[in-house]
Structure formats: structure tokens, C-alpha cells
Write a protein that holds these residues in place. Sequence first.
Motif, short mmCIF file in Angstrom:
data_model
loop_
_atom_site.label_atom_id
_atom_site.label_comp_id
_atom_site.label_asym_id
_atom_site.label_seq_id
_atom_site.Cartn_x
_atom_site.Cartn_y
_atom_site.Cartn_z
N SER A 225 -2.45 0.06 9.96
CA SER A 225 -3.79 0.08 10.55
C SER A 225 -4.86 0.25 9.48
CB SER A 225 -3.89 1.18 11.60
OG SER A 225 -3.63 2.46 11.04
N ALA A 226 -4.60 1.11 8.49
CA ALA A 226 -5.57 1.29 7.41
C ALA A 226 -5.71 0.01 6.60
CB ALA A 226 -5.15 2.44 6.51
N LEU A 227 -4.62 -0.66 6.33
CA LEU A 227 -4.67 -1.90 5.56
C LEU A 227 -5.37 -3.01 6.35
CD1 LEU A 227 -1.14 -1.87 3.90
CD2 LEU A 227 -3.35 -1.45 2.79
N ALA A 228 -5.21 -3.00 7.67
CA ALA A 228 -5.94 -3.98 8.49
C ALA A 228 -7.44 -3.76 8.35
CB ALA A 228 -5.50 -3.86 9.95
N LYS A 229 -7.86 -2.48 8.35
CA LYS A 229 -9.28 -2.17 8.15
C LYS A 229 -9.73 -2.61 6.76
CE LYS A 229 -10.41 0.31 11.91
NZ LYS A 229 -11.59 0.09 12.76
N ALA A 230 -8.87 -2.42 5.76
CA ALA A 230 -9.22 -2.82 4.40
C ALA A 230 -9.40 -4.33 4.32
CB ALA A 230 -8.13 -2.36 3.44
N ARG A 231 -8.55 -5.08 5.00
CA ARG A 231 -8.70 -6.54 5.00
C ARG A 231 -10.00 -6.96 5.68
NH1 ARG A 231 -3.07 -5.87 6.07
NH2 ARG A 231 -1.83 -6.53 4.25
N GLU A 232 -10.36 -6.28 6.76
CA GLU A 232 -11.62 -6.58 7.43
C GLU A 232 -12.80 -6.30 6.50
OE1 GLU A 232 -11.77 -4.27 10.98
OE2 GLU A 232 -10.04 -5.26 11.90
N ALA A 233 -12.74 -5.17 5.80
CA ALA A 233 -13.82 -4.82 4.87
C ALA A 233 -13.90 -5.81 3.73
CB ALA A 233 -13.60 -3.40 4.34
N SER A 234 -12.75 -6.25 3.24
CA SER A 234 -12.72 -7.23 2.16
C SER A 234 -13.34 -8.55 2.60
CB SER A 234 -11.28 -7.45 1.70
OG SER A 234 -11.21 -8.44 0.71
N ALA A 235 -13.00 -8.97 3.81
CA ALA A 235 -13.57 -10.22 4.33
C ALA A 235 -15.07 -10.08 4.53
CB ALA A 235 -12.88 -10.59 5.64
N ALA A 236 -15.52 -8.94 5.04
CA ALA A 236 -16.95 -8.74 5.27
C ALA A 236 -17.72 -8.74 3.96
CB ALA A 236 -17.17 -7.42 6.00
N ALA A 237 -17.09 -8.29 2.87
CA ALA A 237 -17.73 -8.27 1.56
C ALA A 237 -17.52 -9.57 0.79
CB ALA A 237 -17.21 -7.09 0.75
N SER A 238 -16.84 -10.53 1.41
CA SER A 238 -16.58 -11.85 0.80
C SER A 238 -15.87 -11.73 -0.55
CB SER A 238 -17.90 -12.64 0.63
OG SER A 238 -18.54 -12.82 1.89
N LEU A 239 -14.84 -10.89 -0.58
CA LEU A 239 -14.12 -10.67 -1.84
C LEU A 239 -13.04 -11.72 -2.08
CD1 LEU A 239 -13.75 -6.78 -1.80
CD2 LEU A 239 -15.54 -8.18 -2.85
N GLY A 240 -12.71 -12.50 -1.06
CA GLY A 240 -11.73 -13.56 -1.23
C GLY A 240 -10.40 -13.04 -1.72
N ASP A 241 -9.83 -13.77 -2.70
CA ASP A 241 -8.50 -13.38 -3.20
C ASP A 241 -8.58 -12.39 -4.36
OD1 ASP A 241 -9.50 -15.00 -5.19
OD2 ASP A 241 -7.86 -16.45 -5.16
N ARG A 242 -9.78 -11.81 -4.60
CA ARG A 242 -9.90 -10.82 -5.67
C ARG A 242 -9.31 -9.47 -5.27
NH1 ARG A 242 -14.68 -9.14 -7.54
NH2 ARG A 242 -15.97 -9.83 -5.78
N LEU A 243 -9.05 -9.27 -3.98
CA LEU A 243 -8.44 -8.03 -3.51
C LEU A 243 -7.13 -8.35 -2.82
CD1 LEU A 243 -8.38 -5.03 -3.00
CD2 LEU A 243 -9.86 -5.36 -1.02
N VAL A 244 -6.06 -7.77 -3.34
CA VAL A 244 -4.72 -7.96 -2.78
C VAL A 244 -4.22 -6.61 -2.29
CG1 VAL A 244 -2.35 -8.69 -3.27
CG2 VAL A 244 -4.27 -9.85 -4.39
N LEU A 245 -3.68 -6.58 -1.07
CA LEU A 245 -3.22 -5.34 -0.47
C LEU A 245 -1.72 -5.39 -0.22
CD1 LEU A 245 -6.18 -5.03 2.03
CD2 LEU A 245 -5.85 -3.64 -0.03
N HIS A 246 -1.06 -4.26 -0.48
CA HIS A 246 0.39 -4.18 -0.35
C HIS A 246 0.76 -3.06 0.62
CE1 HIS A 246 0.71 -6.63 -4.07
NE2 HIS A 246 -0.29 -5.87 -4.51
N GLU A 247 1.56 -3.37 1.63
CA GLU A 247 2.04 -2.35 2.56
C GLU A 247 3.39 -1.83 2.05
OE1 GLU A 247 3.56 -1.83 7.15
OE2 GLU A 247 2.18 -3.48 6.70
N ARG A 248 3.32 -0.77 1.31
CA ARG A 248 4.55 -0.16 0.78
C ARG A 248 4.27 1.24 0.25
NH1 ARG A 248 5.78 -4.57 -3.78
NH2 ARG A 248 5.20 -5.82 -1.98
#
Length: 250
Positions: free
Chosen positions: A71-94
Motif C-alpha cells: 500500500s505504501a509503494l502504491a502511494k509512492a507510485r501515485e506520487a511519482s506519477a503526479a510529479a512526472s518523474l517517469g522512469d527516474r524512480l524505481v520502487l522495489h517491494e522487498r
Amino acid sequence: MDRRQLSTLAHQNHPVAAPLSDTTVQRILERALPRGDERLLDLGCGEGEWLVRALSGRPETQGEGVDLSPSALAKAREASAAASLGDRLVLHERDAAQFTARHGFDLVLCVGSTHALGGLLPALGAAREHLAADGCALVGEGFWETEPTPAALAALDASPEEFDDLATTVDRVTAAGWTPVYGHVSTAGEWDDYEWSWTGSLSRWALDHPGDPGSTAAHEAAAAHRDGWLRGYRGVLGFVTLLLRRTPEA
């Protein structure tokens, strides 16, 4: 309602999830990312607020975040998309302790989440494994401002040995082979803003959702947290954020 859900609701108005003001966070990132083209890693990134702030306005930076909470990573992806970071931010669930990467990082962060790696020194050990040459670690950790009272320990569900005083905390860091190049001790105002935001956000949600099955639990959690802070650890628990470089071997 589990602890992760409560934490998400409680931090919605204070997404850094640590007793640091926006101005302080900006200043720390300016010190930690002087070039503007660094690669950074956040161990225990939660909803990715540090990463989003670091990459926003620095188009040459790249970041990766590691966390166990979907759930936290889903929020992080939403924030990344809202900030238009594209592929500059990669998130790992582990598990952050098990994370491996093919490259080093110029900055490794673990602010307020050293517990996910077993404590301050294990977190610094993990940071060391991921750092590129001349890279920096950024850690945020609690310390005892004063001798902990029984009320403070009960409110925090902590033992006296869980934290040290500030000087001893820094001594432990330097003995582990690190040199502080910057630091910030959270002020009483930063602590109060954090705690009022934490308890207030949760209380507001409970009041706005009276029919939700989690409303009562959220209201009770906010009240218990507020009482534990005001009658227990306010002015007792401190928080220090340290920017560190590896000390050259003698």
C-alpha cells in the motif's frame, strides 16, 4: 485496521513521516545532493516522500526505493506519477535488508526506518554495502533528550537501552567508521507539528468517517498516541538526522 493503515492515515498531512519541517528537509537534501545528478537509494522508503522531493527539480537525479508495504509503494507510485518523474524512480517491494543492486549509489537514505534493518548500526552497515565511492549515508534516529521516565517508556513501548543520548549516538556512529558532514536535531516545534499532524490527521479521518468499521479504532489510536506523547515522551525523545561519509581507514 492494522498499523500500516493507521500510519498511512496519520501521515497524510505530514508525509515525510519524521519530525522534520519542509524547510529542514529541503536544506538536508541540498547538502546531500550538491551536484544534482546523483543516484540515490531509500531503504524503507514508505510512500516515497524523500525520493519524490529529492528528484523533483533535479532532472538528472535517479532514485530507487525499497519497502515491504504494497500500500505504501502504491502511494509512492501515485506520487511519482503526479510529479512526472517517469522512469527516474524505481520502487522495489522487498525486505530492505535483503535488497541488492548492480550499481552503487551516491546517497543512501534511512530516515526514521532504521528499525526495518535491525537498528542504527545495522542500517549503516546496509548503507555501506550500497554506497559508491565518496557516497553519503543519510540516517534519522531517535535519542534520549533526557533520562527516560517510566511514562515515556510506557508510551513508546521502549526500554531505556533502545536509545542513547545524542553524544553517545554520534560516538557509536563515528566508532562504526563514519564521519558526520552535516546534522540536524529536530526542534521542539518540529516535534509538536509532527505529533499534532499525526494525531490530528487520524482524528479527522475518524470524525469524517463515522460509519467506517475502522473509525472507532482510529479515534482510539489517535487519543492514545496523543496522551502518550503529551504525558510521556514529549521533551524526552529527540530525533537527529545525520549526513555521513565513510571515514578513511588509518
